[in-house]
Motif scaffolding. Structure first.
Motif, PDB file in Angstrom:
ATOM      1  N   GLY A 199       0.643  19.017  12.056  1.00 59.71           N
ATOM      2  CA  GLY A 199       1.620  18.032  11.623  1.00 59.71           C
ATOM      3  C   GLY A 199       1.112  16.607  11.612  1.00 59.71           C
ATOM      4  O   GLY A 199       1.887  15.669  11.567  1.00 59.71           O
ATOM      5  N   ARG A 200      -0.186  16.405  11.637  1.00 58.48           N
ATOM      6  CA  ARG A 200      -0.766  15.066  11.680  1.00 58.48           C
ATOM      7  C   ARG A 200      -1.142  14.590  10.282  1.00 58.48           C
ATOM      8  O   ARG A 200      -1.602  15.356   9.454  1.00 58.48           O
ATOM      9  CB  ARG A 200      -1.995  15.043  12.569  1.00 58.48           C
ATOM     10  N   PHE A 201      -0.970  13.288  10.069  1.00 55.82           N
ATOM     11  CA  PHE A 201      -1.345  12.639   8.816  1.00 55.82           C
ATOM     12  C   PHE A 201      -2.010  11.333   9.184  1.00 55.82           C
ATOM     13  O   PHE A 201      -1.520  10.596  10.023  1.00 55.82           O
ATOM     14  CB  PHE A 201      -0.098  12.378   7.966  1.00 55.82           C
ATOM     15  N   GLN A 202      -3.155  11.053   8.594  1.00 54.01           N
ATOM     16  CA  GLN A 202      -3.894   9.847   8.938  1.00 54.01           C
ATOM     17  C   GLN A 202      -3.935   8.898   7.752  1.00 54.01           C
ATOM     18  O   GLN A 202      -4.173   9.316   6.627  1.00 54.01           O
ATOM     19  CB  GLN A 202      -5.321  10.199   9.358  1.00 54.01           C
ATOM     20  N   VAL A 203      -3.685   7.624   8.027  1.00 57.78           N
ATOM     21  CA  VAL A 203      -3.743   6.582   7.001  1.00 57.78           C
ATOM     22  C   VAL A 203      -4.948   5.705   7.302  1.00 57.78           C
ATOM     23  O   VAL A 203      -5.058   5.142   8.391  1.00 57.78           O
ATOM     24  CB  VAL A 203      -2.456   5.724   7.009  1.00 57.78           C
ATOM     25  N   GLU A 204      -5.860   5.611   6.370  1.00 57.99           N
ATOM     26  CA  GLU A 204      -7.021   4.725   6.505  1.00 57.99           C
ATOM     27  C   GLU A 204      -6.622   3.359   5.973  1.00 57.99           C
ATOM     28  O   GLU A 204      -6.030   3.245   4.910  1.00 57.99           O
ATOM     29  CB  GLU A 204      -8.206   5.273   5.708  1.00 57.99           C
ATOM     30  N   ARG A 205      -6.953   2.289   6.727  1.00 59.40           N
ATOM     31  CA  ARG A 205      -6.527   0.945   6.351  1.00 59.40           C
ATOM     32  C   ARG A 205      -7.708  -0.003   6.293  1.00 59.40           C
ATOM     33  O   ARG A 205      -8.661   0.134   7.035  1.00 59.40           O
ATOM     34  CB  ARG A 205      -5.528   0.443   7.384  1.00 59.40           C
ATOM     35  N   GLU A 206      -7.572  -1.000   5.438  1.00 58.80           N
ATOM     36  CA  GLU A 206      -8.593  -2.030   5.289  1.00 58.80           C
ATOM     37  C   GLU A 206      -8.223  -3.303   6.048  1.00 58.80           C
ATOM     38  O   GLU A 206      -9.062  -4.135   6.302  1.00 58.80           O
ATOM     39  CB  GLU A 206      -8.768  -2.379   3.803  1.00 58.80           C
ATOM     40  N   MET A 211       0.852  -1.178   0.000  1.00 57.12           N
ATOM     41  CA  MET A 211       0.000   0.000   0.000  1.00 57.12           C
ATOM     42  C   MET A 211       0.891   1.232   0.000  1.00 57.12           C
ATOM     43  O   MET A 211       1.854   1.310   0.735  1.00 57.12           O
ATOM     44  CB  MET A 211      -0.879  -0.011   1.248  1.00 57.12           C
ATOM     45  N   LEU A 212       0.582   2.193  -0.825  1.00 59.48           N
ATOM     46  CA  LEU A 212       1.321   3.444  -0.882  1.00 59.48           C
ATOM     47  C   LEU A 212       0.346   4.568  -0.594  1.00 59.48           C
ATOM     48  O   LEU A 212      -0.713   4.663  -1.222  1.00 59.48           O
ATOM     49  CB  LEU A 212       1.956   3.621  -2.255  1.00 59.48           C
ATOM     50  N   ALA A 213       0.680   5.390   0.368  1.00 57.81           N
ATOM     51  CA  ALA A 213      -0.147   6.546   0.698  1.00 57.81           C
ATOM     52  C   ALA A 213       0.774   7.745   0.829  1.00 57.81           C
ATOM     53  O   ALA A 213       1.795   7.669   1.498  1.00 57.81           O
ATOM     54  CB  ALA A 213      -0.903   6.327   2.000  1.00 57.81           C
ATOM     55  N   ALA A 214       0.445   8.797   0.173  1.00 56.75           N
ATOM     56  CA  ALA A 214       1.227  10.023   0.271  1.00 56.75           C
ATOM     57  C   ALA A 214       0.260  11.162   0.516  1.00 56.75           C
ATOM     58  O   ALA A 214      -0.917  11.084   0.166  1.00 56.75           O
ATOM     59  CB  ALA A 214       2.019  10.251  -1.007  1.00 56.75           C
ATOM     60  N   VAL A 265       8.086   0.350  10.780  1.00 58.05           N
ATOM     61  CA  VAL A 265       7.090  -0.656  10.401  1.00 58.05           C
ATOM     62  C   VAL A 265       6.036  -0.702  11.496  1.00 58.05           C
ATOM     63  O   VAL A 265       6.357  -0.798  12.673  1.00 58.05           O
ATOM     64  CB  VAL A 265       7.734  -2.045  10.210  1.00 58.05           C
ATOM     65  N   VAL A 266       4.774  -0.613  11.098  1.00 58.94           N
ATOM     66  CA  VAL A 266       3.658  -0.684  12.041  1.00 58.94           C
ATOM     67  C   VAL A 266       2.649  -1.707  11.536  1.00 58.94           C
ATOM     68  O   VAL A 266       2.645  -2.058  10.367  1.00 58.94           O
ATOM     69  CB  VAL A 266       2.971   0.687  12.242  1.00 58.94           C
ATOM     70  N   THR A 267       1.808  -2.174  12.428  1.00 60.10           N
ATOM     71  CA  THR A 267       0.726  -3.078  12.040  1.00 60.10           C
ATOM     72  C   THR A 267      -0.601  -2.383  12.296  1.00 60.10           C
ATOM     73  O   THR A 267      -0.672  -1.422  13.060  1.00 60.10           O
ATOM     74  CB  THR A 267       0.775  -4.399  12.838  1.00 60.10           C
ATOM     75  N   GLY A 268      -1.634  -2.878  11.664  1.00 50.46           N
ATOM     76  CA  GLY A 268      -2.952  -2.282  11.815  1.00 50.46           C
ATOM     77  C   GLY A 268      -3.806  -2.971  12.849  1.00 50.46           C
ATOM     78  O   GLY A 268      -5.011  -2.749  12.901  1.00 50.46           O
ATOM     79  N   ASP A 269      -3.184  -3.807  13.695  1.00 53.17           N
ATOM     80  CA  ASP A 269      -3.979  -4.531  14.682  1.00 53.17           C
ATOM     81  C   ASP A 269      -4.499  -3.615  15.790  1.00 53.17           C
ATOM     82  O   ASP A 269      -5.348  -4.016  16.566  1.00 53.17           O
ATOM     83  CB  ASP A 269      -3.200  -5.704  15.261  1.00 53.17           C
ATOM     84  N   ARG A 270      -3.980  -2.401  15.878  1.00 56.44           N
ATOM     85  CA  ARG A 270      -4.470  -1.407  16.843  1.00 56.44           C
ATOM     86  C   ARG A 270      -4.769  -0.115  16.087  1.00 56.44           C
ATOM     87  O   ARG A 270      -3.935   0.779  16.024  1.00 56.44           O
ATOM     88  CB  ARG A 270      -3.425  -1.184  17.931  1.00 56.44           C
ATOM     89  N   PRO A 271      -5.935   0.013  15.492  1.00 52.86           N
ATOM     90  CA  PRO A 271      -6.222   1.167  14.639  1.00 52.86           C
ATOM     91  C   PRO A 271      -6.153   2.504  15.365  1.00 52.86           C
ATOM     92  O   PRO A 271      -5.966   3.533  14.736  1.00 52.86           O
ATOM     93  CB  PRO A 271      -7.636   0.894  14.112  1.00 52.86           C
ATOM     94  N   GLU A 279       1.367  -5.543   8.002  1.00 49.16           N
ATOM     95  CA  GLU A 279       2.449  -4.598   8.276  1.00 49.16           C
ATOM     96  C   GLU A 279       2.486  -3.507   7.223  1.00 49.16           C
ATOM     97  O   GLU A 279       2.192  -3.740   6.054  1.00 49.16           O
ATOM     98  CB  GLU A 279       3.802  -5.317   8.297  1.00 49.16           C
ATOM     99  N   LEU A 280       2.840  -2.317   7.668  1.00 53.37           N
ATOM    100  CA  LEU A 280       2.915  -1.156   6.791  1.00 53.37           C
ATOM    101  C   LEU A 280       4.189  -0.404   7.130  1.00 53.37           C
ATOM    102  O   LEU A 280       4.483  -0.182   8.303  1.00 53.37           O
ATOM    103  CB  LEU A 280       1.691  -0.266   7.024  1.00 53.37           C
TER     104      LEU A 280
END
Length: 101
Positions: free
Chosen positions: A11-18, A1-4, A38-44, A22-23
């Motif tokens: 200074g906040r940026f939010q990534v929405e995940r499905e 997944m690429l998000a820019a 590297v982060v995981t989405g198990d804790r949104p 790992e990201l």
């Protein structure tokens, strides 16, 4: 997944995940050293803090956050973690100048 994108005024940026795969997060800006984590989405609700500094600055880690700093001549700093190196709310740090303590 690429998000820019760009950050908000704070200074906040939010990534929405499905999913919770790992990201790799890479944060960069003009005139500062980029950082990756590297982060995981198990804790949104998880917030990842990045502290950016000029390239080549010394740094230390506070948990998983790389913290750049400006050395101060004649000063010292010490820090520690919880029992047996655990990372909990009992982390501590001490910074100062010998003549001021």
């Amino acid at each position: 997944m690429l998000a820019a994108g760009t950050t908000d005024a704070r200074g906040r940026f939010q990534v929405e995940r499905e999913d919770d795969a790992e990201l790799l997060l890479r944060v960069e800006a003009d005139d500062v050293a980029a950082q990756e984590r590297v982060v995981t989405g198990d804790r949104p609700e998880q917030v990842e803090l990045f502290m950016l500094g000029r390239p080549g600055m010394p740094f230390y880690y506070r948990r998983n956050v790389q913290v750049p700093f400006e050395p101060v001549e004649g000063a010292f700093s010490a820090g520690g973690g919880g029992i047996n190196g655990s990372s909990n709310s009992h982390d501590w740090s001490l910074t100062g100048r010998p003549d001021a303590l």
